[in-house]
Design a protein around this motif. Structure first.
Motif, mmCIF file in Angstrom:
data_model
loop_
_atom_site.group_PDB
_atom_site.id
_atom_site.type_symbol
_atom_site.label_atom_id
_atom_site.label_comp_id
_atom_site.label_asym_id
_atom_site.label_seq_id
_atom_site.Cartn_x
_atom_site.Cartn_y
_atom_site.Cartn_z
ATOM 1 N N VAL A 50 -56.375 52.611 -7.937
ATOM 2 C CA VAL A 50 -57.113 51.660 -7.106
ATOM 3 C C VAL A 50 -57.868 50.703 -8.024
ATOM 4 O O VAL A 50 -58.225 51.050 -9.152
ATOM 5 C CB VAL A 50 -58.090 52.357 -6.134
ATOM 6 N N ASN A 51 -58.084 49.505 -7.532
ATOM 7 C CA ASN A 51 -58.747 48.472 -8.317
ATOM 8 C C ASN A 51 -59.860 47.833 -7.497
ATOM 9 O O ASN A 51 -59.772 47.747 -6.269
ATOM 10 C CB ASN A 51 -57.740 47.398 -8.733
ATOM 11 N N TRP A 52 -60.887 47.381 -8.191
ATOM 12 C CA TRP A 52 -62.026 46.718 -7.557
ATOM 13 C C TRP A 52 -62.127 45.304 -8.125
ATOM 14 O O TRP A 52 -62.192 45.117 -9.336
ATOM 15 C CB TRP A 52 -63.313 47.481 -7.837
ATOM 16 N N ALA A 53 -62.153 44.317 -7.253
ATOM 17 C CA ALA A 53 -62.212 42.928 -7.698
ATOM 18 C C ALA A 53 -63.625 42.473 -8.002
ATOM 19 O O ALA A 53 -63.831 41.510 -8.739
ATOM 20 C CB ALA A 53 -61.604 42.014 -6.635
ATOM 21 N N THR A 54 -64.622 43.175 -7.444
ATOM 22 C CA THR A 54 -66.000 42.708 -7.558
ATOM 23 C C THR A 54 -66.962 43.861 -7.317
ATOM 24 O O THR A 54 -66.588 44.899 -6.755
ATOM 25 C CB THR A 54 -66.276 41.586 -6.525
ATOM 26 N N GLY A 55 -68.197 43.669 -7.731
ATOM 27 C CA GLY A 55 -69.260 44.603 -7.384
ATOM 28 C C GLY A 55 -70.046 44.107 -6.187
ATOM 29 O O GLY A 55 -71.093 44.665 -5.842
ATOM 30 N N GLY A 56 -69.540 43.074 -5.535
ATOM 31 C CA GLY A 56 -70.206 42.506 -4.365
ATOM 32 C C GLY A 56 -69.292 42.475 -3.158
ATOM 33 O O GLY A 56 -68.317 43.216 -3.069
ATOM 34 N N HIS A 57 -69.599 41.583 -2.241
ATOM 35 C CA HIS A 57 -68.821 41.457 -1.014
ATOM 36 C C HIS A 57 -67.659 40.492 -1.207
ATOM 37 O O HIS A 57 -67.613 39.745 -2.185
ATOM 38 C CB HIS A 57 -69.705 40.935 0.126
#
Length: 520
Positions: free
Chosen positions: A439-446
């Protein structure tokens, strides 16, 4: 000409029927028959007269990819193809942008849900001109409904705050606390049930752990206003009369993966207690109740890019949703509508990554299997370790409890190097598991992604389709017969209260929305 909304309703109803009929759907934690036909029957039977009660559920920060990840984990865990409870409740999508940004924060989005208007990021129950807007909870209270707020965040956090308070910025939680209990609110007490965390904004600054800058004891004020206040599990489990305020933690409640059930009730337990107590209190009255339930910490785990926290709070949300829809089906004497949708997506989660060898992609939720805690507590535990076997302890007591059973030598070396910084180690730990999961996360925000709309009970399917978030507020008001405009006029007519509690002081309007640059 085809009616798109009708086609969507028919298609979704067909999907639910197929899912319920699937032979594997009786397997697993969520795999039993959930009485879809009963829900259809209720919609037909009560559509003309509307519901007596309304449940609004906000899974904060919950996007479509998050739903996929949770479902895939349950498929692996239970060796089944059972769908999640919410999969059988899908009725559409919601668009989330605020007036000042394509990417909303919780305050602006929840103001859309509570007031039926779009506003700016950071706004708590106010419009772009800092004017207060009447909320569905306040309107329900004035019409004789009982009301409730149940959350796993601080009760003064953005989402619950927008339903029972009005102020130009979400970070002013000391003021929000006094409005929520009715002390600094022109309508007085409007909330009958409040359950969640955030005790620190209700205790005076002379109390250890207080978040207030003054000596105000908001808990004492709440008791003077008629609330029973408590912070322990035993009182929660007892029979309580309305109104009551239960705050189980000083800050946010624990992530589900870290929660001690002897101290903190689950989201499901709090939601069902709220429903039962509101039902009993209104059983012999002409009006029912309105309650907002928030699975708050899905969002916080998204901000932290913590897949363990994210997954288990999503599963807790599903357990609560299943319990609430069963409650609706079991209380046909008190017709109820449930609508659920996130305020926004958080983290920019994607599931699956491209690899060079066959089959070309990698994504494996089985790596969640060994995870027993979220990254935050484990990082603090590692920072506090003073023993001599750092590598052995890191491998068996930290990595293993986060689902990383076989850390590499390089990961062990990096983990030891980051020992003194819990925040840096926490990020390092989440990346280690995310990489293994694929899994990947594009941001630490919305993000600006649309979010899924779920519904159950009376007239819920009439709201099917692609909606703007402020349409949710209008739908709630319509179903309960509420007049938001009249409440707005009442609030806006009190200029002294607005000057003291709602609006920024003269000359500060330009910076009022920028108290903090990071909005949750």
């Amino acid at each position: 000409m085809f009616n798109v909304k009708s086609l969507l309703v028919v298609a979704l109803a067909g999907f639910s029927a197929l899912a319920a009929a699937h032979p594997d759907n009786k397997n697993g934690k969520y795999g039993k028959d959930h009485k879809d036909n009963h829900n259809d029957h209720d919609d037909d039977k009560h559509e003309s007269r509307g519901p007596r009660n309304f449940i609004m559920v906000v899974p904060d920060g919950f996007g479509p990819a998050s739903e996929t990840m949770a479902r895939d984990y349950m498929h692996w865990k239970d060796n089944s193809t059972a769908v999640l409870p919410i999969d059988e409740m899908v009725i559409g999508m919601v668009r989330t942008k605020a007036t000042d940004s394509y990417v909303t924060d919780s305050a602006a989005s929840a103001t859309a849900y509570s007031c039926g208007i779009k506003s700016y990021n950071g706004a708590i129950g106010v419009d772009d001109d800092y004017e207060p807007c009447g909320t569905v909870l306040e309107a329900a209270h004035l019409e004789g409904f009982k009301t409730g707020l149940v959350v796993t965040s601080r009760i003064t956090h953005a989402t619950p705050a927008t339903f029972a308070s009005h102020i130009y910025h979400r970070d002013l939680e000391s003021e929000i606390a006094l409005q929520e209990i009715g002390y600094a609110h022109p309508l007085g007490r409007t909330v009958d049930v409040m359950l969640g965390g955030g005790r620190c904004f209700f205790t005076p600054n002379t109390t250890e752990g207080s978040c207030r800058k003054d000596g105000v004891d908001a808990l004492a004020i709440a008791r003077d206003l008629g609330y029973t206040t408590f912070q322990d599990r035993a009182t929660f489990d007892s029979e309580l009369k309305l109104p009551y305020l239960g705050l189980f933690t000083n800050d946010h409640m624990s992530y589900e993966a870290d929660r001690d059930p002897a101290i903190e009730p689950s989201l499901k337990e709090m939601a069902i207690k709220g429903l039962n107590d509101l039902y009993r209190a209104t059983k012999d009255s002409k009006k029912g109740f309105f309650i907002m339930v928030e699975a708050s910490r899905i969002d916080h785990a998204g901000h932290a890019n913590d897949p363990v926290g994210h997954l288990h709070d999503i599963l807790a949300y599903n357990e609560a949703m299943l319990a609430m829809r069963e409650w609706i089906d079991e209380h046909s004497d008190s017709p109820t509508t449930l609508i659920s949708t996130a305020d926004h997506e958080c983290g920019g989660l994607t599931v699956g990554k491209e690899i060079s060898g066959p089959p070309g992609y990698w994504y494996d939720p089985s790596f969640f299997a060994g995870a027993k805690a979220t990254s935050g507590p484990l990082s603090k535990q590692w920072a506090a370790y003073t023993g001599s076997d750092q590598k052995g302890y890191l491998k068996s007591e930290i990595f293993a409890k986060y689902g990383v059973a076989q850390p590499t030598e390089q990961e062990l070396s990096e983990g030891i190097a980051l020992k003194s910084s819990a925040s840096k180690f926490s990020k390092f730990l989440t990346k280690a598991l995310s990489s293994r999961l694929g899994v990947n996360w594009a941001t630490g925000g919305h993000t600006a992604s649309d979010v899924t709309l779920f519904g159950w009970g009376v007239n819920s399917k009439t709201f099917a389709g692609s909606r703007e978030n402020n349409e949710v507020g209008h739908f709630i008001a319509k179903q309960l017969g509420l007049d938001l405009e009249s409440v707005t006029k009442k609030l806006q007519s009190n200029e002294t209260w607005q000057a003291d509690w709602v609006k920024p002081k003269a000359g500060h309007q330009r910076s009022a929305r920028d108290l903090h640059s990071h909005h949750h």
